[in-house]
Design a protein around this motif. Structure first.
Motif, PDB file in Angstrom:
ATOM      1  N   SER A 137       0.825  -1.206   0.000  1.00 20.25           N
ATOM      2  CA  SER A 137       0.000   0.000   0.000  1.00 20.25           C
ATOM      3  C   SER A 137       0.858   1.255   0.000  1.00 20.25           C
ATOM      4  O   SER A 137       0.609   2.195  -0.764  1.00 20.25           O
ATOM      5  CB  SER A 137      -0.934   0.000   1.222  1.00 20.25           C
ATOM      6  OG  SER A 137      -1.804  -1.105   1.163  1.00 20.25           O
ATOM      7  N   LEU A 138       1.869   1.281   0.851  1.00 20.62           N
ATOM      8  CA  LEU A 138       2.774   2.436   0.889  1.00 20.62           C
ATOM      9  C   LEU A 138       3.493   2.616  -0.443  1.00 20.62           C
ATOM     10  O   LEU A 138       3.642   3.740  -0.934  1.00 20.62           O
ATOM     11  CB  LEU A 138       3.799   2.274   2.019  1.00 20.62           C
ATOM     12  CG  LEU A 138       3.326   2.621   3.418  1.00 20.62           C
ATOM     13  CD1 LEU A 138       4.344   2.152   4.454  1.00 20.62           C
ATOM     14  CD2 LEU A 138       3.073   4.112   3.547  1.00 20.62           C
ATOM     15  N   GLN A 139       3.926   1.513  -1.036  1.00 24.74           N
ATOM     16  CA  GLN A 139       4.646   1.589  -2.305  1.00 24.74           C
ATOM     17  C   GLN A 139       3.735   2.168  -3.385  1.00 24.74           C
ATOM     18  O   GLN A 139       4.154   3.010  -4.178  1.00 24.74           O
ATOM     19  CB  GLN A 139       5.166   0.203  -2.692  1.00 24.74           C
ATOM     20  CG  GLN A 139       6.275   0.203  -3.713  1.00 24.74           C
ATOM     21  CD  GLN A 139       5.792   0.443  -5.138  1.00 24.74           C
ATOM     22  OE1 GLN A 139       4.662   0.137  -5.488  1.00 24.74           O
ATOM     23  NE2 GLN A 139       6.653   0.990  -5.951  1.00 24.74           N
ATOM     24  N   SER A 140       2.479   1.758  -3.418  1.00 23.33           N
ATOM     25  CA  SER A 140       1.523   2.290  -4.395  1.00 23.33           C
ATOM     26  C   SER A 140       1.315   3.787  -4.208  1.00 23.33           C
ATOM     27  O   SER A 140       1.258   4.545  -5.186  1.00 23.33           O
ATOM     28  CB  SER A 140       0.179   1.570  -4.280  1.00 23.33           C
ATOM     29  OG  SER A 140       0.308   0.219  -4.632  1.00 23.33           O
ATOM     30  N   MET A 141       1.208   4.201  -2.957  1.00 26.09           N
ATOM     31  CA  MET A 141       1.033   5.630  -2.691  1.00 26.09           C
ATOM     32  C   MET A 141       2.280   6.424  -3.071  1.00 26.09           C
ATOM     33  O   MET A 141       2.177   7.520  -3.630  1.00 26.09           O
ATOM     34  CB  MET A 141       0.669   5.856  -1.221  1.00 26.09           C
ATOM     35  CG  MET A 141      -0.762   5.473  -0.903  1.00 26.09           C
ATOM     36  SD  MET A 141      -1.204   5.863   0.803  1.00 26.09           S
ATOM     37  CE  MET A 141      -0.656   4.376   1.623  1.00 26.09           C
ATOM     38  N   ALA A 142       3.453   5.875  -2.792  1.00 25.22           N
ATOM     39  CA  ALA A 142       4.698   6.564  -3.148  1.00 25.22           C
ATOM     40  C   ALA A 142       4.799   6.714  -4.664  1.00 25.22           C
ATOM     41  O   ALA A 142       5.269   7.741  -5.166  1.00 25.22           O
ATOM     42  CB  ALA A 142       5.903   5.805  -2.605  1.00 25.22           C
ATOM     43  N   GLU A 143       4.330   5.705  -5.373  1.00 28.04           N
ATOM     44  CA  GLU A 143       4.326   5.787  -6.836  1.00 28.04           C
ATOM     45  C   GLU A 143       3.417   6.930  -7.292  1.00 28.04           C
ATOM     46  O   GLU A 143       3.787   7.718  -8.170  1.00 28.04           O
ATOM     47  CB  GLU A 143       3.865   4.455  -7.429  1.00 28.04           C
ATOM     48  CG  GLU A 143       3.947   4.401  -8.933  1.00 28.04           C
ATOM     49  CD  GLU A 143       3.570   3.031  -9.484  1.00 28.04           C
ATOM     50  OE1 GLU A 143       3.396   2.960 -10.707  1.00 28.04           O
ATOM     51  OE2 GLU A 143       3.453   2.057  -8.708  1.00 28.04           O
ATOM     52  N   LEU A 144       2.233   7.023  -6.702  1.00 29.95           N
ATOM     53  CA  LEU A 144       1.314   8.117  -7.053  1.00 29.95           C
ATOM     54  C   LEU A 144       1.900   9.478  -6.699  1.00 29.95           C
ATOM     55  O   LEU A 144       1.661  10.463  -7.405  1.00 29.95           O
ATOM     56  CB  LEU A 144      -0.035   7.925  -6.352  1.00 29.95           C
ATOM     57  CG  LEU A 144      -0.893   6.762  -6.844  1.00 29.95           C
ATOM     58  CD1 LEU A 144      -2.091   6.561  -5.924  1.00 29.95           C
ATOM     59  CD2 LEU A 144      -1.336   6.988  -8.288  1.00 29.95           C
TER      60      LEU A 144
END
Length: 141
Positions: free
Chosen positions: A115-122
């Motif tokens: 989840s954190l990785q997805s948000m960091a990508e965004l």
């Protein structure tokens, strides 16, 4: 209310989760009878400390004060593990029960880091993504 705020909240949540885990892993290693399993818990403690260091780096990069929010999910999983360790189960069955509790913790961590990785990508922060990817790979191992 914003992606930045959600990321910060989740980052502080996983920070607490990892800190709680550093207290739980030595107890699990001590309670386990199987030497290989003990070694895995001890190794995971070392990796967890490295992951905390990466989280602190992310706080720094994002200019967020490194503070933990109570992670209710990890708190509950650790309490469940403590109940298992306090039960009158010994030998291979006791080790299996402790290993099962540890698997639940790992799956929780994997989900949190994905989840954190997805948000960091965004958010478009490649350095933060790379740090989270490294931790995610460790958790999946």
């Amino acid at each position: 209310t914003t992606l930045d705020a959600l990321f910060e909240h989740e980052l502080k949540d996983v920070f607490d989760a990892e800190k709680r885990l550093t207290k739980a892993l030595p107890k699990m290693a001590k309670k386990t009878e199987n030497e290989e399993l003990q070694g895995l818990f001890e190794e995971h403690l070392q990796v967890t400390n490295q992951q905390i260091g990466r989280l602190e780096k992310i706080f720094e990069l994002m200019e967020i004060k490194p503070k933990a929010n109570t992670c209710a999910g990890m708190k509950g999983l650790i309490e469940e593990g403590e109940d298992i360790m306090g039960a009158d189960i010994e030998g291979d069955l006791g080790d299996l029960a402790i290993a099962n509790a540890a698997r639940k913790v790992e799956n929780y961590e994997i989900t949190a880091y994905r989840s954190l990785q997805s948000m960091a990508e965004l958010l478009g922060d490649q350095e933060v993504q790379d740090l989270l990817d490294e931790t995610l790979r460790e958790e999946e191992e």
